[in-house]
Motif scaffolding. Sequence first.
Motif, PDB file in Angstrom:
ATOM      1  N   LEU A  15     -13.583  49.505   0.016  1.00 21.03           N
ATOM      2  CA  LEU A  15     -12.193  49.294  -0.370  1.00 21.03           C
ATOM      3  C   LEU A  15     -12.108  48.863  -1.833  1.00 21.03           C
ATOM      4  O   LEU A  15     -11.254  49.353  -2.584  1.00 21.03           O
ATOM      5  CB  LEU A  15     -11.533  48.248   0.535  1.00 21.03           C
ATOM      6  CG  LEU A  15     -10.085  47.901   0.224  1.00 21.03           C
ATOM      7  CD1 LEU A  15      -9.200  49.134   0.231  1.00 21.03           C
ATOM      8  CD2 LEU A  15      -9.571  46.855   1.199  1.00 21.03           C
ATOM      9  N   GLU A  16     -12.982  47.975  -2.249  1.00 17.58           N
ATOM     10  CA  GLU A  16     -12.989  47.524  -3.648  1.00 17.58           C
ATOM     11  C   GLU A  16     -13.227  48.703  -4.590  1.00 17.58           C
ATOM     12  O   GLU A  16     -12.567  48.822  -5.628  1.00 17.58           O
ATOM     13  CB  GLU A  16     -14.055  46.445  -3.856  1.00 17.58           C
ATOM     14  CG  GLU A  16     -14.260  46.034  -5.297  1.00 17.58           C
ATOM     15  CD  GLU A  16     -13.045  45.383  -5.962  1.00 17.58           C
ATOM     16  OE1 GLU A  16     -13.018  45.326  -7.202  1.00 17.58           O
ATOM     17  OE2 GLU A  16     -12.110  44.962  -5.254  1.00 17.58           O
ATOM     18  N   LYS A  17     -14.143  49.600  -4.228  1.00 13.11           N
ATOM     19  CA  LYS A  17     -14.387  50.786  -5.059  1.00 13.11           C
ATOM     20  C   LYS A  17     -13.122  51.632  -5.165  1.00 13.11           C
ATOM     21  O   LYS A  17     -12.759  52.086  -6.252  1.00 13.11           O
ATOM     22  CB  LYS A  17     -15.540  51.620  -4.491  1.00 13.11           C
ATOM     23  CG  LYS A  17     -16.888  51.019  -4.710  1.00 13.11           C
ATOM     24  CD  LYS A  17     -18.075  51.892  -4.368  1.00 13.11           C
ATOM     25  CE  LYS A  17     -17.896  52.953  -3.363  1.00 13.11           C
ATOM     26  NZ  LYS A  17     -19.133  53.614  -2.930  1.00 13.11           N
ATOM     27  N   GLN A  18     -12.442  51.825  -4.038  1.00 18.64           N
ATOM     28  CA  GLN A  18     -11.234  52.641  -4.063  1.00 18.64           C
ATOM     29  C   GLN A  18     -10.115  51.963  -4.850  1.00 18.64           C
ATOM     30  O   GLN A  18      -9.431  52.609  -5.656  1.00 18.64           O
ATOM     31  CB  GLN A  18     -10.761  52.956  -2.640  1.00 18.64           C
ATOM     32  CG  GLN A  18      -9.663  53.992  -2.651  1.00 18.64           C
ATOM     33  CD  GLN A  18      -9.448  54.646  -1.323  1.00 18.64           C
ATOM     34  OE1 GLN A  18      -8.394  54.442  -0.759  1.00 18.64           O
ATOM     35  NE2 GLN A  18     -10.401  55.414  -0.828  1.00 18.64           N
ATOM     36  N   ASP A  26     -16.048  35.352   2.889  1.00 14.84           N
ATOM     37  CA  ASP A  26     -15.274  35.599   1.674  1.00 14.84           C
ATOM     38  C   ASP A  26     -15.545  37.003   1.170  1.00 14.84           C
ATOM     39  O   ASP A  26     -16.701  37.444   1.100  1.00 14.84           O
ATOM     40  CB  ASP A  26     -15.649  34.594   0.580  1.00 14.84           C
ATOM     41  CG  ASP A  26     -15.174  33.193   0.900  1.00 14.84           C
ATOM     42  OD1 ASP A  26     -14.228  33.049   1.692  1.00 14.84           O
ATOM     43  OD2 ASP A  26     -15.751  32.234   0.360  1.00 14.84           O
ATOM     44  N   ILE A  27     -14.462  37.713   0.849  1.00 13.16           N
ATOM     45  CA  ILE A  27     -14.583  39.019   0.207  1.00 13.16           C
ATOM     46  C   ILE A  27     -13.709  38.989  -1.037  1.00 13.16           C
ATOM     47  O   ILE A  27     -12.708  38.273  -1.088  1.00 13.16           O
ATOM     48  CB  ILE A  27     -14.190  40.184   1.137  1.00 13.16           C
ATOM     49  CG1 ILE A  27     -12.740  40.065   1.602  1.00 13.16           C
ATOM     50  CG2 ILE A  27     -15.125  40.287   2.321  1.00 13.16           C
ATOM     51  CD1 ILE A  27     -12.219  41.296   2.282  1.00 13.16           C
ATOM     52  N   THR A  28     -14.093  39.759  -2.033  1.00 11.40           N
ATOM     53  CA  THR A  28     -13.339  39.807  -3.281  1.00 11.40           C
ATOM     54  C   THR A  28     -12.820  41.216  -3.492  1.00 11.40           C
ATOM     55  O   THR A  28     -13.582  42.185  -3.423  1.00 11.40           O
ATOM     56  CB  THR A  28     -14.229  39.378  -4.470  1.00 11.40           C
ATOM     57  OG1 THR A  28     -14.715  38.060  -4.205  1.00 11.40           O
ATOM     58  CG2 THR A  28     -13.450  39.386  -5.762  1.00 11.40           C
ATOM     59  N   LEU A  29     -11.505  41.298  -3.719  1.00  7.23           N
ATOM     60  CA  LEU A  29     -10.845  42.571  -3.984  1.00  7.23           C
ATOM     61  C   LEU A  29      -9.999  42.419  -5.237  1.00  7.23           C
ATOM     62  O   LEU A  29      -9.150  41.528  -5.308  1.00  7.23           O
ATOM     63  CB  LEU A  29      -9.969  42.988  -2.803  1.00  7.23           C
ATOM     64  CG  LEU A  29     -10.678  43.171  -1.458  1.00  7.23           C
ATOM     65  CD1 LEU A  29      -9.662  43.331  -0.342  1.00  7.23           C
ATOM     66  CD2 LEU A  29     -11.638  44.341  -1.507  1.00  7.23           C
ATOM     67  N   LEU A  50      -2.779  54.581   2.017  1.00  3.51           N
ATOM     68  CA  LEU A  50      -2.432  55.982   2.296  1.00  3.51           C
ATOM     69  C   LEU A  50      -3.659  56.888   2.196  1.00  3.51           C
ATOM     70  O   LEU A  50      -3.852  57.772   3.032  1.00  3.51           O
ATOM     71  CB  LEU A  50      -1.332  56.454   1.340  1.00  3.51           C
ATOM     72  CG  LEU A  50       0.051  55.874   1.606  1.00  3.51           C
ATOM     73  CD1 LEU A  50       1.006  56.223   0.455  1.00  3.51           C
ATOM     74  CD2 LEU A  50       0.602  56.365   2.930  1.00  3.51           C
ATOM     75  N   ASN A  51      -4.484  56.670   1.180  1.00  2.00           N
ATOM     76  CA  ASN A  51      -5.708  57.464   1.041  1.00  2.00           C
ATOM     77  C   ASN A  51      -6.635  57.258   2.236  1.00  2.00           C
ATOM     78  O   ASN A  51      -7.169  58.221   2.801  1.00  2.00           O
ATOM     79  CB  ASN A  51      -6.442  57.107  -0.249  1.00  2.00           C
ATOM     80  CG  ASN A  51      -5.758  57.619  -1.486  1.00  2.00           C
ATOM     81  OD1 ASN A  51      -4.939  58.521  -1.422  1.00  2.00           O
ATOM     82  ND2 ASN A  51      -6.084  57.035  -2.622  1.00  2.00           N
ATOM     83  N   ALA A 108      -7.942  51.972 -12.278  1.00  2.00           N
ATOM     84  CA  ALA A 108      -8.389  52.572 -13.535  1.00  2.00           C
ATOM     85  C   ALA A 108      -7.622  53.857 -13.854  1.00  2.00           C
ATOM     86  O   ALA A 108      -7.417  54.185 -15.019  1.00  2.00           O
ATOM     87  CB  ALA A 108      -9.888  52.858 -13.464  1.00  2.00           C
ATOM     88  N   ARG A 109      -7.200  54.582 -12.807  1.00  2.00           N
ATOM     89  CA  ARG A 109      -6.511  55.862 -13.020  1.00  2.00           C
ATOM     90  C   ARG A 109      -5.016  55.714 -13.240  1.00  2.00           C
ATOM     91  O   ARG A 109      -4.355  56.678 -13.634  1.00  2.00           O
ATOM     92  CB  ARG A 109      -6.739  56.795 -11.831  1.00  2.00           C
ATOM     93  CG  ARG A 109      -8.145  57.290 -11.717  1.00  2.00           C
ATOM     94  CD  ARG A 109      -8.254  58.330 -10.638  1.00  2.00           C
ATOM     95  NE  ARG A 109      -7.586  57.889  -9.411  1.00  2.00           N
ATOM     96  CZ  ARG A 109      -8.046  58.116  -8.196  1.00  2.00           C
ATOM     97  NH1 ARG A 109      -9.154  58.771  -8.017  1.00  2.00           N
ATOM     98  NH2 ARG A 109      -7.384  57.696  -7.139  1.00  2.00           N
ATOM     99  N   THR A 110      -4.470  54.557 -12.918  1.00  2.00           N
ATOM    100  CA  THR A 110      -3.024  54.383 -13.030  1.00  2.00           C
ATOM    101  C   THR A 110      -2.716  53.304 -14.058  1.00  2.00           C
ATOM    102  O   THR A 110      -3.497  52.405 -14.292  1.00  2.00           O
ATOM    103  CB  THR A 110      -2.411  53.996 -11.672  1.00  2.00           C
ATOM    104  OG1 THR A 110      -3.055  52.813 -11.203  1.00  2.00           O
ATOM    105  CG2 THR A 110      -2.573  55.104 -10.663  1.00  2.00           C
ATOM    106  N   ASN A 111      -1.572  53.413 -14.633  1.00  2.00           N
ATOM    107  CA  ASN A 111      -1.152  52.426 -15.640  1.00  2.00           C
ATOM    108  C   ASN A 111      -0.015  51.572 -15.109  1.00  2.00           C
ATOM    109  O   ASN A 111       0.943  52.080 -14.544  1.00  2.00           O
ATOM    110  CB  ASN A 111      -0.682  53.131 -16.914  1.00  2.00           C
ATOM    111  CG  ASN A 111      -1.814  53.847 -17.615  1.00  2.00           C
ATOM    112  OD1 ASN A 111      -2.937  53.358 -17.622  1.00  2.00           O
ATOM    113  ND2 ASN A 111      -1.523  55.006 -18.176  1.00  2.00           N
ATOM    114  N   ASN A 112      -0.146  50.299 -15.317  1.00  2.00           N
ATOM    115  CA  ASN A 112       0.945  49.358 -15.074  1.00  2.00           C
ATOM    116  C   ASN A 112       1.571  49.436 -13.680  1.00  2.00           C
ATOM    117  O   ASN A 112       2.792  49.464 -13.549  1.00  2.00           O
ATOM    118  CB  ASN A 112       2.043  49.530 -16.131  1.00  2.00           C
ATOM    119  CG  ASN A 112       1.512  49.310 -17.520  1.00  2.00           C
ATOM    120  OD1 ASN A 112       0.668  48.445 -17.746  1.00  2.00           O
ATOM    121  ND2 ASN A 112       1.989  50.097 -18.467  1.00  2.00           N
ATOM    122  N   ILE A 113       0.757  49.515 -12.663  1.00  2.00           N
ATOM    123  CA  ILE A 113       1.328  49.406 -11.326  1.00  2.00           C
ATOM    124  C   ILE A 113       0.818  48.119 -10.697  1.00  2.00           C
ATOM    125  O   ILE A 113      -0.252  47.616 -11.031  1.00  2.00           O
ATOM    126  CB  ILE A 113       1.047  50.627 -10.426  1.00  2.00           C
ATOM    127  CG1 ILE A 113      -0.428  50.797 -10.101  1.00  2.00           C
ATOM    128  CG2 ILE A 113       1.614  51.891 -11.034  1.00  2.00           C
ATOM    129  CD1 ILE A 113      -0.684  51.844  -9.047  1.00  2.00           C
TER     130      ILE A 113
END
Length: 102
Positions: free
Chosen positions: A34-37, A7-10, A59-60, A43-48
């Motif tokens: 991946l979870e960190k990214q 089990d992994i949590t994202l 993509l990153n 946190a940097r984007t709103n409402n996506i």
Amino acid sequence: MSSKAIDITLLGRTYSIACPEGREAALRHVAHNLEKQLSSLKARTNNISREEIAIMAALNIGYELLEEQQKNQDYIKQMDDKIGLLQSTLEVALVDRATKAD
């Protein structure tokens, strides 16, 4: 090689992922990165949506992989060039040695 589910949590969701035995730590490490990214993008984007965050992360990660592959190709070329120079130097030295021995 057999697999087992881990089990992994994202982004707060838990996924059960099949993983070859002995590779669990590697999968957990990748999942942690991946979870960190994903969290950073969220946190940097709103409402996506989660889907858009996942696409941005993919993509990153793809770009980072491409950069590393290019670095590896550059390194291989440098090593090939150095090996060629070394071979040439050795051939010249062996020819010089053979002509001096005659």
